[in-house]
Design an enzyme around this catalytic site. Structure first.
Site, PDB file in Angstrom:
ATOM      1  N   GLN A  56      41.430 -37.876  20.772  1.00 19.87           N
ATOM      2  CA  GLN A  56      41.899 -39.260  20.814  1.00 19.87           C
ATOM      3  C   GLN A  56      40.917 -40.122  21.615  1.00 19.87           C
ATOM      4  OE1 GLN A  56      44.424 -40.411  19.031  1.00 19.87           O
ATOM      5  NE2 GLN A  56      44.307 -42.492  19.810  1.00 19.87           N
ATOM      6  N   LYS A 112      51.252 -38.676  16.162  1.00 18.63           N
ATOM      7  CA  LYS A 112      50.449 -37.812  15.277  1.00 18.63           C
ATOM      8  C   LYS A 112      51.011 -36.389  15.279  1.00 18.63           C
ATOM      9  CE  LYS A 112      46.314 -40.623  15.782  1.00 18.63           C
ATOM     10  NZ  LYS A 112      44.995 -40.858  16.387  1.00 18.63           N
ATOM     11  N   ASP A 155      39.158 -36.817  11.457  1.00 19.26           N
ATOM     12  CA  ASP A 155      39.073 -38.254  11.727  1.00 19.26           C
ATOM     13  C   ASP A 155      37.962 -38.884  10.871  1.00 19.26           C
ATOM     14  OD1 ASP A 155      40.731 -39.654  13.515  1.00 19.26           O
ATOM     15  OD2 ASP A 155      39.845 -38.665  15.261  1.00 19.26           O
TER      16      ASP A 155
HETATM   17  N1  GUN Z   1      41.772 -44.310  18.798  1.00 24.36           N
HETATM   18  C1  GUN Z   1      42.194 -45.373  18.061  1.00 24.36           C
HETATM   19  N2  GUN Z   1      42.242 -45.053  16.745  1.00 24.36           N
HETATM   20  C2  GUN Z   1      41.863 -43.749  16.653  1.00 24.36           C
HETATM   21  C3  GUN Z   1      41.735 -42.859  15.550  1.00 24.36           C
HETATM   22  O1  GUN Z   1      41.957 -43.192  14.376  1.00 24.36           O
HETATM   23  N3  GUN Z   1      41.311 -41.601  15.882  1.00 24.36           N
HETATM   24  C4  GUN Z   1      41.021 -41.228  17.154  1.00 24.36           C
HETATM   25  N4  GUN Z   1      40.587 -39.980  17.357  1.00 24.36           N
HETATM   26  N5  GUN Z   1      41.134 -42.050  18.190  1.00 24.36           N
HETATM   27  C5  GUN Z   1      41.552 -43.294  17.941  1.00 24.36           C
END
Ligand code: GUN
Length: 310
Positions: free
Chosen positions: A115, A71, A138
């Site tokens: 995350q 990311k 998100d």
């Molecule tokens: N953990 C697995 N997928 C995601 C996501 O799309 N965003 C976040 N913040 N954590 C995750």
């Protein structure tokens, strides 16, 4: 109001990989990321604003470390500022929420991502709710989810948003089709079911889950199957109607001593088998994953643009 069909354009040249009926999520992501980078450059040039994304990782879960790294890299490649915050596994819920409150007030930060999963001693609900809805790129806060459900301006969760793009990219017109979603998680199953059923998309949606006795009964009637069950081989060829489009959201690590890392990634569908029956299927890796990150960049750009519009 921002519709699901955002202004990002899909180039139909980037379709299926060879004769393999694979929907090339990497190509689609590259294509859209180039467009996002161009919009970031315009924002910098005309308004002197550089979109900033803060990514918080607590602990060292190996899968999370690799997602977060990807990311941050994508963010920098798009010309955005990446604010990288790595916290010890022992960080308390109060400390984490304090960091989020500081980021909420920071004008250089347009998007905040924590995350998941978090260490067990921290409440994910409390942490998500601490993020300002205007920076919740998100799309996980109750405010954004509620707005999405009633069709108001919001941040659409990245994986479901990417899935809509991938289905469109496969060439299938979603309107009037029967979509079956396998899985009811807050991150994927629930929001993708809601998005597919929205008027703009106009599919008829069935949701299957661990309480569904025979999932094949439903998937055999489906034009579109989204499988987000978190278990390999959940979807087999004999569960598909010929010509269906399959979106495989699963990312499962299977031990494999022949690989340098000692494992390989597989999705929730038996890809080779399903590709014989489906008209198109997303590979794992290289399908949904790159699109999730792309839609995160898109949401961050939107956050910066909206802020400057205020
Ligand atoms: N953990 C697995 N997928 C995601 C996501 O799309 N965003 C976040 N913040 N954590 C995750």
């Amino acid at each position: 109001m921002r519709k699901v069909n955002s202004s990002l354009k899909i180039n139909p040249e980037f379709g299926i990989i060879g004769g393999m009926k694979m929907i090339d999520g990497k190509k689609l992501a590259e294509n859209l990321r180039a467009e996002i980078a161009a919009k970031v450059a315009v924002l910098k040039e005309t308004r002197n604003i550089t979109p900033g994304l803060a990514v918080i990782l607590v602990g060292e879960n190996p899968a999370s470390v690799s997602y977060v790294t990807a990311k941050e890299k994508a963010c920098k490649e798009a010309g955005m500022n990446s604010i990288e915050i790595r916290l010890e596994e022992s960080t308390t819920e109060e400390e984490l929420i304090k960091r989020i409150h500081d980021l909420n007030k920071d004008d250089a930060v347009h998007g905040i991502l924590v995350q998941l999963p978090l260490p067990r001693h921290i409440s994910e609900k409390a942490v998500i709710e601490a993020i300002a809805p205007g920076k919740d790129v998100d799309g996980f806060t109750p405010v954004n989810i509620g707005r999405m459900m009633i069709g108001e301006e919001c941040f659409i969760p990245c994986t479901p948003h990417g899935i809509i793009k991938l289905i469109e990219f496969s060439g299938m017109d979603i309107a009037g089709k029967h979509a079956v979603v396998i899985g009811r998680s807050n991150i994927v199953g629930k929001p993708i079911a809601a998005l597919l059923a929205r008027k703009e998309t106009n599919a008829t949606v069935t949701v299957c889950h661990t309480g569904t006795p025979d999932i094949g009964v439903y998937t055999r009637q489906a034009d579109i199957v989204v499988v987000a069950a978190g278990r390999p081989n959940t979807l087999r060829a004999d569960m598909l109607k010929p010509g269906a489009v399959v979106i495989d959201v699963g990312v499962n690590r299977i031990p494999d001593p022949s690989k340098p890392k000692g494992y390989r990634l597989v999705g929730d569908a038996d890809t080779e088998e399903c590709a014989q029956v489906a008209s198109a299927i997303t590979p794992v890796p290289g399908g949904v994953g790159p699109m999730t990150i792309t839609m995160l960049l898109w949401n961050t750009l939107q956050a910066a643009e909206r802020k400057q519009a205020k």
